[in-house]
Write an enzyme that holds these catalytic residues in place. Structure first.
Site, PDB file in Angstrom:
ATOM      1  N   LYS A   1       0.817  -1.207   0.000  1.00 34.18           N
ATOM      2  CA  LYS A   1       0.000   0.000   0.000  1.00 34.18           C
ATOM      3  C   LYS A   1       0.855   1.264   0.000  1.00 34.18           C
ATOM      4  O   LYS A   1       0.435   2.311  -0.476  1.00 34.18           O
ATOM      5  CB  LYS A   1      -0.862  -0.040   1.261  1.00 34.18           C
ATOM      6  CG  LYS A   1      -1.982   0.913   1.279  1.00 34.18           C
ATOM      7  CD  LYS A   1      -2.913   0.567   2.405  1.00 34.18           C
ATOM      8  CE  LYS A   1      -2.336   0.877   3.760  1.00 34.18           C
ATOM      9  NZ  LYS A   1      -3.432   0.979   4.766  1.00 34.18           N
ATOM     10  N   ASP A   2       2.042   1.173   0.569  1.00 34.38           N
ATOM     11  CA  ASP A   2       2.889   2.356   0.728  1.00 34.38           C
ATOM     12  C   ASP A   2       3.956   2.475  -0.352  1.00 34.38           C
ATOM     13  O   ASP A   2       4.778   3.383  -0.316  1.00 34.38           O
ATOM     14  CB  ASP A   2       3.592   2.314   2.099  1.00 34.38           C
ATOM     15  CG  ASP A   2       2.584   2.347   3.240  1.00 34.38           C
ATOM     16  OD1 ASP A   2       1.521   2.961   3.060  1.00 34.38           O
ATOM     17  OD2 ASP A   2       2.863   1.761   4.293  1.00 34.38           O
TER      18      ASP A   2
ATOM     19  N   THR B   1      -9.272   8.725  11.360  1.00 30.87           N
ATOM     20  CA  THR B   1      -8.550   8.145  10.224  1.00 30.87           C
ATOM     21  C   THR B   1      -7.932   9.280   9.436  1.00 30.87           C
ATOM     22  O   THR B   1      -8.520  10.357   9.337  1.00 30.87           O
ATOM     23  CB  THR B   1      -9.451   7.325   9.287  1.00 30.87           C
ATOM     24  OG1 THR B   1      -8.664   6.914   8.156  1.00 30.87           O
ATOM     25  CG2 THR B   1     -10.637   8.116   8.770  1.00 30.87           C
TER      26      THR B   1
ATOM     27  N   ARG C   1      -9.434   7.791   1.548  1.00 31.71           N
ATOM     28  CA  ARG C   1     -10.256   6.683   1.054  1.00 31.71           C
ATOM     29  C   ARG C   1     -11.247   6.211   2.117  1.00 31.71           C
ATOM     30  O   ARG C   1     -12.439   6.027   1.840  1.00 31.71           O
ATOM     31  CB  ARG C   1      -9.329   5.523   0.638  1.00 31.71           C
ATOM     32  CG  ARG C   1     -10.039   4.244   0.234  1.00 31.71           C
ATOM     33  CD  ARG C   1      -9.037   3.111   0.022  1.00 31.71           C
ATOM     34  NE  ARG C   1      -8.310   2.802   1.241  1.00 31.71           N
ATOM     35  CZ  ARG C   1      -8.776   2.049   2.237  1.00 31.71           C
ATOM     36  NH1 ARG C   1      -9.975   1.505   2.137  1.00 31.71           N
ATOM     37  NH2 ARG C   1      -8.069   1.830   3.328  1.00 31.71           N
ATOM     38  N   ARG C   2     -10.758   6.028   3.347  1.00 28.26           N
ATOM     39  CA  ARG C   2     -11.658   5.600   4.427  1.00 28.26           C
ATOM     40  C   ARG C   2     -12.661   6.704   4.753  1.00 28.26           C
ATOM     41  O   ARG C   2     -13.845   6.464   4.966  1.00 28.26           O
ATOM     42  CB  ARG C   2     -10.850   5.235   5.677  1.00 28.26           C
ATOM     43  CG  ARG C   2     -10.044   3.964   5.493  1.00 28.26           C
ATOM     44  CD  ARG C   2      -9.098   3.682   6.644  1.00 28.26           C
ATOM     45  NE  ARG C   2      -8.304   2.482   6.365  1.00 28.26           N
ATOM     46  CZ  ARG C   2      -7.050   2.315   6.762  1.00 28.26           C
ATOM     47  NH1 ARG C   2      -6.431   3.241   7.463  1.00 28.26           N
ATOM     48  NH2 ARG C   2      -6.391   1.214   6.453  1.00 28.26           N
TER      49      ARG C   2
ATOM     50  N   ARG D   1      -2.798  10.252  12.837  1.00 31.90           N
ATOM     51  CA  ARG D   1      -1.546   9.759  12.260  1.00 31.90           C
ATOM     52  C   ARG D   1      -0.727   9.030  13.305  1.00 31.90           C
ATOM     53  O   ARG D   1      -1.093   8.927  14.459  1.00 31.90           O
ATOM     54  CB  ARG D   1      -0.750  10.926  11.652  1.00 31.90           C
ATOM     55  CG  ARG D   1      -1.205  11.288  10.241  1.00 31.90           C
ATOM     56  CD  ARG D   1      -0.074  11.936   9.455  1.00 31.90           C
ATOM     57  NE  ARG D   1       1.071  11.058   9.358  1.00 31.90           N
ATOM     58  CZ  ARG D   1       2.316  11.470   9.148  1.00 31.90           C
ATOM     59  NH1 ARG D   1       2.565  12.752   9.018  1.00 31.90           N
ATOM     60  NH2 ARG D   1       3.303  10.620   9.050  1.00 31.90           N
TER      61      ARG D   1
ATOM     62  N   ASN E   1       2.163   5.567  14.105  1.00 34.75           N
ATOM     63  CA  ASN E   1       2.158   4.121  13.876  1.00 34.75           C
ATOM     64  C   ASN E   1       0.999   3.474  14.635  1.00 34.75           C
ATOM     65  O   ASN E   1       0.255   4.153  15.351  1.00 34.75           O
ATOM     66  CB  ASN E   1       3.525   3.510  14.221  1.00 34.75           C
ATOM     67  CG  ASN E   1       3.857   3.694  15.682  1.00 34.75           C
ATOM     68  OD1 ASN E   1       3.006   3.545  16.554  1.00 34.75           O
ATOM     69  ND2 ASN E   1       5.100   4.031  15.959  1.00 34.75           N
ATOM     70  N   VAL E   2       0.836   2.172  14.451  1.00 35.71           N
ATOM     71  CA  VAL E   2      -0.347   1.486  14.972  1.00 35.71           C
ATOM     72  C   VAL E   2      -0.504   1.695  16.483  1.00 35.71           C
ATOM     73  O   VAL E   2      -1.598   1.996  16.972  1.00 35.71           O
ATOM     74  CB  VAL E   2      -0.289  -0.023  14.623  1.00 35.71           C
ATOM     75  CG1 VAL E   2      -1.428  -0.782  15.286  1.00 35.71           C
ATOM     76  CG2 VAL E   2      -0.359  -0.217  13.109  1.00 35.71           C
TER      77      VAL E   2
ATOM     78  N   THR F   1       0.644   4.142  18.397  1.00 39.06           N
ATOM     79  CA  THR F   1       0.276   5.536  18.679  1.00 39.06           C
ATOM     80  C   THR F   1      -1.214   5.749  18.432  1.00 39.06           C
ATOM     81  O   THR F   1      -1.907   6.397  19.216  1.00 39.06           O
ATOM     82  CB  THR F   1       1.063   6.490  17.754  1.00 39.06           C
ATOM     83  OG1 THR F   1       2.445   6.123  17.793  1.00 39.06           O
ATOM     84  CG2 THR F   1       0.887   7.935  18.162  1.00 39.06           C
ATOM     85  N   ARG F   2      -1.703   5.189  17.341  1.00 33.80           N
ATOM     86  CA  ARG F   2      -3.122   5.376  17.001  1.00 33.80           C
ATOM     87  C   ARG F   2      -4.024   4.727  18.054  1.00 33.80           C
ATOM     88  O   ARG F   2      -5.029   5.304  18.465  1.00 33.80           O
ATOM     89  CB  ARG F   2      -3.418   4.776  15.622  1.00 33.80           C
ATOM     90  CG  ARG F   2      -2.699   5.508  14.512  1.00 33.80           C
ATOM     91  CD  ARG F   2      -3.110   4.991  13.161  1.00 33.80           C
ATOM     92  NE  ARG F   2      -2.087   5.275  12.156  1.00 33.80           N
ATOM     93  CZ  ARG F   2      -2.289   5.216  10.855  1.00 33.80           C
ATOM     94  NH1 ARG F   2      -3.465   4.898  10.386  1.00 33.80           N
ATOM     95  NH2 ARG F   2      -1.314   5.481  10.016  1.00 33.80           N
TER      96      ARG F   2
ATOM     97  N   CYS G   1      -0.021  10.432  -3.851  1.00 34.24           N
ATOM     98  CA  CYS G   1       0.356   9.971  -2.525  1.00 34.24           C
ATOM     99  C   CYS G   1      -0.852   9.618  -1.675  1.00 34.24           C
ATOM    100  O   CYS G   1      -0.938   8.561  -1.084  1.00 34.24           O
ATOM    101  CB  CYS G   1       1.186  11.053  -1.865  1.00 34.24           C
ATOM    102  SG  CYS G   1       0.533  12.699  -2.122  1.00 34.24           S
TER     103      CYS G   1
HETATM  104  N1  PBG Z   1      -0.758   3.707   5.831  1.00 37.56           N
HETATM  105  C1  PBG Z   1       0.095   3.032   6.748  1.00 37.56           C
HETATM  106  C2  PBG Z   1       0.001   1.557   6.656  1.00 37.56           C
HETATM  107  N2  PBG Z   1       0.670   0.868   5.715  1.00 37.56           N
HETATM  108  C3  PBG Z   1       0.358  -0.454   5.837  1.00 37.56           C
HETATM  109  C4  PBG Z   1      -0.534  -0.592   6.889  1.00 37.56           C
HETATM  110  C5  PBG Z   1      -1.145  -1.839   7.369  1.00 37.56           C
HETATM  111  C6  PBG Z   1      -0.694  -3.126   6.812  1.00 37.56           C
HETATM  112  C7  PBG Z   1      -0.915  -3.353   5.341  1.00 37.56           C
HETATM  113  O1  PBG Z   1      -1.777  -2.758   4.669  1.00 37.56           O
HETATM  114  O2  PBG Z   1      -0.191  -4.221   4.820  1.00 37.56           O
HETATM  115  C8  PBG Z   1      -0.744   0.684   7.439  1.00 37.56           C
HETATM  116  C9  PBG Z   1      -1.579   1.033   8.604  1.00 37.56           C
HETATM  117  C10 PBG Z   1      -3.023   1.274   8.299  1.00 37.56           C
HETATM  118  O3  PBG Z   1      -3.407   1.641   7.181  1.00 37.56           O
HETATM  119  O4  PBG Z   1      -3.820   1.125   9.223  1.00 37.56           O
END
Ligand code: PBG
Length: 312
Positions: free
Chosen positions: A85-86, A129, A133-134, A151, A153-154, A156-157, A244
């Site tokens: 995804k990134d 979020t 998209r979400r 924002r 990392n997981v 922190t969220r 992006c």
């Molecule tokens: N945008 C950050 C990101 N990049 C990948 C994941 C989760 C794992 C994945 O999609 O493989 C996440 C966190 C999220 O969107 O909650």
């Protein structure tokens, strides 16, 4: 270390999820090859350092991979492991995405301490979020909800949710499952409600194009069905010039020799959402992605995306 031992160095970000993914690839490489030693090379990227600004404003997802790519180009590392995804659509000349591993659950996850799912949220509840998209899909479903930026990392969220700043947050199920926090998921949001991002839940491995030794070692990690799905999804995004941070969903399934791809483009406020789908032979996965993008553009996706980029 015997003479025959090969060393593979993995450039990785230091977030828990990035480290999990690097450790996963390390374990896989060691499982398939007795004569391989794997080292992690952890590094900070611009995306990890600048945490207080919405991603779209500071140059997007590329910020998370640039340092890793430079390490491979400089020979300080041999591979980088990414959430698909990134991964930006373009690669530097000398690097390629050589392997896509088997996909984890691609769905978005509803996480809350007080509510079981989106339908159970009271009027005006606050949902966290940062994904456009979400955001657009949730707003289309529940215009009364208040969407707030989220924002980090997981961990922190989740901490921000637990401190009471949000009634619920939406995360990728895959990240929570990998970090053994799957029990935090109150509801898996079906693709009909929230179409996942292209590549969500899949891990890819990038390496130098001319590094035949490493490429041969990586080969057994390839998962062909995931590759077909992600190829179709990424082709759609690429043709839409999904930069992006965009309100675009792309989700493919494979059934025998057929691939079925669903696409979505939405206005950020959820006032307009375009959906379409396409099916065809798995060998044509990328062509189908481009065709679906063209169908969405013909319905007005270009206008929606132009509005998004203007407002960003
Ligand atoms: N945008 C950050 C990101 N990049 C990948 C994941 C989760 C794992 C994945 O999609 O493989 C996440 C966190 C999220 O969107 O909650």
């Amino acid at each position: 270390m015997t003479e025959k031992t090969k060393l593979v160095r993995i450039a990785t970000r230091k977030s828990a999820l990035a480290l999990w993914q690097a450790e996963f690839v390390k374990a896989q490489l060691e499982h398939f090859h007795d004569d391989v030693r794997v080292e992690l090379v952890p590094m900070s990227t611009q995306g990890d350092i600048i945490l207080d600004t919405p991603l779209a404003k500071i140059g997007g997802k590329g910020l998370f991979v640039k340092e890793l790519e430079q390490a491979m180009l400089d020979g300080r590392a041999d591979i980088a492991v990414h959430s698909m995804k990134d991964v930006p659509v373009e690669f530097p000349d000398d690097l390629e995405l050589h392997v896509i591993c088997e996909r984890e659950d691609p769905r978005d996850a509803f996480v809350s301490n007080n509510f079981a799912n989106i339908d159970a949220l009271p009027q005006g509840a606050i949902v966290g979020t940062s994904s456009l998209r979400r955001q657009c899909q949730i707003r289309a479903l529940r215009p009364d909800l208040e969407i707030r930026d989220l924002r980090g990392n997981v961990n922190t969220r989740l901490a921000k949710l637990d401190s009471g700043q949000y009634d619920a947050i939406i995360l990728a199920a895959a990240g929570l499952i990998r970090l053994e926090m799957g029990e935090r998921i109150r509801d898996f949001i079906e693709p009909e409600v929230s179409l996942p991002a292209n590549g969500q839940g899949a891990v890819g491995i990038e390496c130098r194009i001319n590094d035949e030794v490493t490429k041969a070692l990586l080969a057994p990690l390839e998962h062909s069905e995931t590759r077909i799905r992600v190829n179709a999804e990424r082709a759609m995004n690429r043709h839409l010039e999904g930069g992006c941070q965009v309100p675009i969903g792309a989700y493919a399934l494979v059934d025998g020799d057929q691939v079925h791809l669903r696409g979505l483009v939405g206005a950020i406020d959820g006032s307009e959402i375009l959906r379409d789908e396409i099916s065809g032979h798995v060998d044509d996965a990328e062509k189908l992605g481009i065709e679906l993008a063209k169908k969405l553009l013909a319905q007005g996706a270009d206008k929606i995306l132009a509005d998004v980029y203007r407002d960003a």
